[in-house]
Design a protein around this motif. Sequence first.
Motif, PDB file in Angstrom:
ATOM      1  N   LEU A 266       0.798  -1.222   0.000  1.00  0.00           N
ATOM      2  CA  LEU A 266       0.000   0.000   0.000  1.00  0.00           C
ATOM      3  C   LEU A 266       0.831   1.273   0.000  1.00  0.00           C
ATOM      4  N   TYR A 267       2.069   1.185   0.459  1.00  0.00           N
ATOM      5  CA  TYR A 267       2.892   2.368   0.643  1.00  0.00           C
ATOM      6  C   TYR A 267       3.013   3.177  -0.643  1.00  0.00           C
ATOM      7  N   GLY A 268       2.745   4.461  -0.519  1.00  0.00           N
ATOM      8  CA  GLY A 268       2.879   5.363  -1.650  1.00  0.00           C
ATOM      9  C   GLY A 268       1.709   5.322  -2.600  1.00  0.00           C
ATOM     10  N   GLY A 269       0.733   4.504  -2.320  1.00  0.00           N
ATOM     11  CA  GLY A 269      -0.399   4.362  -3.234  1.00  0.00           C
ATOM     12  C   GLY A 269      -1.380   5.510  -3.196  1.00  0.00           C
ATOM     13  N   TRP A 270      -1.391   6.276  -2.108  1.00  0.00           N
ATOM     14  CA  TRP A 270      -2.389   7.337  -2.025  1.00  0.00           C
ATOM     15  C   TRP A 270      -1.825   8.671  -1.589  1.00  0.00           C
ATOM     16  N   THR A 271      -0.574   8.720  -1.217  1.00  0.00           N
ATOM     17  CA  THR A 271      -0.030   9.988  -0.740  1.00  0.00           C
ATOM     18  C   THR A 271       1.484   9.959  -0.742  1.00  0.00           C
ATOM     19  N   THR A 272       2.079  11.103  -0.471  1.00  0.00           N
ATOM     20  CA  THR A 272       3.534  11.191  -0.370  1.00  0.00           C
ATOM     21  C   THR A 272       3.978  11.308   1.079  1.00  0.00           C
ATOM     22  N   ARG A 273       3.057  11.071   2.016  1.00  0.00           N
ATOM     23  CA  ARG A 273       3.413  11.118   3.434  1.00  0.00           C
ATOM     24  C   ARG A 273       4.455  10.050   3.748  1.00  0.00           C
ATOM     25  N   PRO A 274       5.225  10.278   4.807  1.00  0.00           N
ATOM     26  CA  PRO A 274       6.193   9.242   5.211  1.00  0.00           C
ATOM     27  C   PRO A 274       5.498   7.943   5.612  1.00  0.00           C
ATOM     28  N   LEU A 275       6.226   6.841   5.520  1.00  0.00           N
ATOM     29  CA  LEU A 275       5.696   5.524   5.851  1.00  0.00           C
ATOM     30  C   LEU A 275       5.126   5.499   7.265  1.00  0.00           C
ATOM     31  N   ARG A 276       5.758   6.190   8.208  1.00  0.00           N
ATOM     32  CA  ARG A 276       5.278   6.196   9.590  1.00  0.00           C
ATOM     33  C   ARG A 276       3.846   6.725   9.685  1.00  0.00           C
ATOM     34  N   ALA A 277       3.550   7.785   8.952  1.00  0.00           N
ATOM     35  CA  ALA A 277       2.194   8.343   8.952  1.00  0.00           C
ATOM     36  C   ALA A 277       1.206   7.350   8.339  1.00  0.00           C
ATOM     37  N   ASP A 278       1.631   6.642   7.302  1.00  0.00           N
ATOM     38  CA  ASP A 278       0.771   5.636   6.679  1.00  0.00           C
ATOM     39  C   ASP A 278       0.454   4.514   7.662  1.00  0.00           C
ATOM     40  N   ARG A 279       1.471   4.063   8.388  1.00  0.00           N
ATOM     41  CA  ARG A 279       1.250   2.996   9.367  1.00  0.00           C
ATOM     42  C   ARG A 279       0.295   3.442  10.464  1.00  0.00           C
ATOM     43  N   GLN A 280       0.446   4.670  10.921  1.00  0.00           N
ATOM     44  CA  GLN A 280      -0.435   5.184  11.971  1.00  0.00           C
ATOM     45  C   GLN A 280      -1.881   5.247  11.465  1.00  0.00           C
ATOM     46  N   ARG A 281      -2.089   5.729  10.260  1.00  0.00           N
ATOM     47  CA  ARG A 281      -3.445   5.811   9.703  1.00  0.00           C
ATOM     48  C   ARG A 281      -4.034   4.419   9.507  1.00  0.00           C
ATOM     49  N   LEU A 282      -3.228   3.471   9.055  1.00  0.00           N
ATOM     50  CA  LEU A 282      -3.713   2.104   8.867  1.00  0.00           C
ATOM     51  C   LEU A 282      -4.145   1.498  10.199  1.00  0.00           C
ATOM     52  N   ARG A 283      -3.376   1.734  11.277  1.00  0.00           N
ATOM     53  CA  ARG A 283      -3.775   1.260  12.602  1.00  0.00           C
ATOM     54  C   ARG A 283      -5.097   1.878  13.033  1.00  0.00           C
ATOM     55  N   GLN A 284      -5.285   3.165  12.750  1.00  0.00           N
ATOM     56  CA  GLN A 284      -6.544   3.831  13.091  1.00  0.00           C
ATOM     57  C   GLN A 284      -7.711   3.194  12.349  1.00  0.00           C
ATOM     58  N   LEU A 285      -7.524   2.939  11.069  1.00  0.00           N
ATOM     59  CA  LEU A 285      -8.592   2.328  10.272  1.00  0.00           C
ATOM     60  C   LEU A 285      -8.927   0.929  10.772  1.00  0.00           C
ATOM     61  N   ARG A 286      -7.900   0.162  11.113  1.00  0.00           N
ATOM     62  CA  ARG A 286      -8.146  -1.196  11.608  1.00  0.00           C
ATOM     63  C   ARG A 286      -8.870  -1.169  12.953  1.00  0.00           C
ATOM     64  N   SER A 287      -8.597  -0.174  13.783  1.00  0.00           N
ATOM     65  CA  SER A 287      -9.256  -0.102  15.090  1.00  0.00           C
ATOM     66  C   SER A 287     -10.727   0.252  14.959  1.00  0.00           C
ATOM     67  N   LEU A 288     -11.126   0.808  13.808  1.00  0.00           N
ATOM     68  CA  LEU A 288     -12.531   1.126  13.571  1.00  0.00           C
ATOM     69  C   LEU A 288     -13.321  -0.086  13.123  1.00  0.00           C
ATOM     70  N   GLY A 289     -12.683  -1.182  12.886  1.00  0.00           N
ATOM     71  CA  GLY A 289     -13.370  -2.401  12.468  1.00  0.00           C
ATOM     72  C   GLY A 289     -13.923  -2.327  11.055  1.00  0.00           C
ATOM     73  N   GLY A 290     -13.236  -1.589  10.181  1.00  0.00           N
ATOM     74  CA  GLY A 290     -13.655  -1.531   8.783  1.00  0.00           C
ATOM     75  C   GLY A 290     -14.561  -0.376   8.458  1.00  0.00           C
ATOM     76  N   ARG A 291     -14.938   0.421   9.446  1.00  0.00           N
ATOM     77  CA  ARG A 291     -15.786   1.583   9.156  1.00  0.00           C
ATOM     78  C   ARG A 291     -14.923   2.717   8.661  1.00  0.00           C
ATOM     79  N   PRO A 292     -15.409   3.544   7.713  1.00  0.00           N
ATOM     80  CA  PRO A 292     -14.642   4.686   7.204  1.00  0.00           C
ATOM     81  C   PRO A 292     -14.464   5.751   8.250  1.00  0.00           C
TER      82      PRO A 292
END
Length: 69
Positions: free
Chosen positions: A43-69
């Motif tokens: 997924l890295y780099g697929g939607w933004t130019t943010r650093p990988l760390r920011a991508d990982r943090q956002r992915l953790r947030q999304l997973r904690s929502l249980g699939g809800r946007p």
Amino acid sequence: MPSKNIAVQRGVYDALDREKRTGESFTSVLRRLLEQRRGLDDLYGGWTTRPLRADRQRLRQLRSLGGRP
């Protein structure tokens, strides 16, 4: 085929129910979702130019929502 009952939170059940396609069982939807799971590196780099760390943090947030946007 043997089966097992599992308990899930109501929000998880509702999210799975929304993911179901016409005529699809919960077993099928779980199998489909598990098979399409990909690693973060795919997924890295697929939607933004943010650093990988920011991508990982956002992915953790999304997973904690249980699939809800």
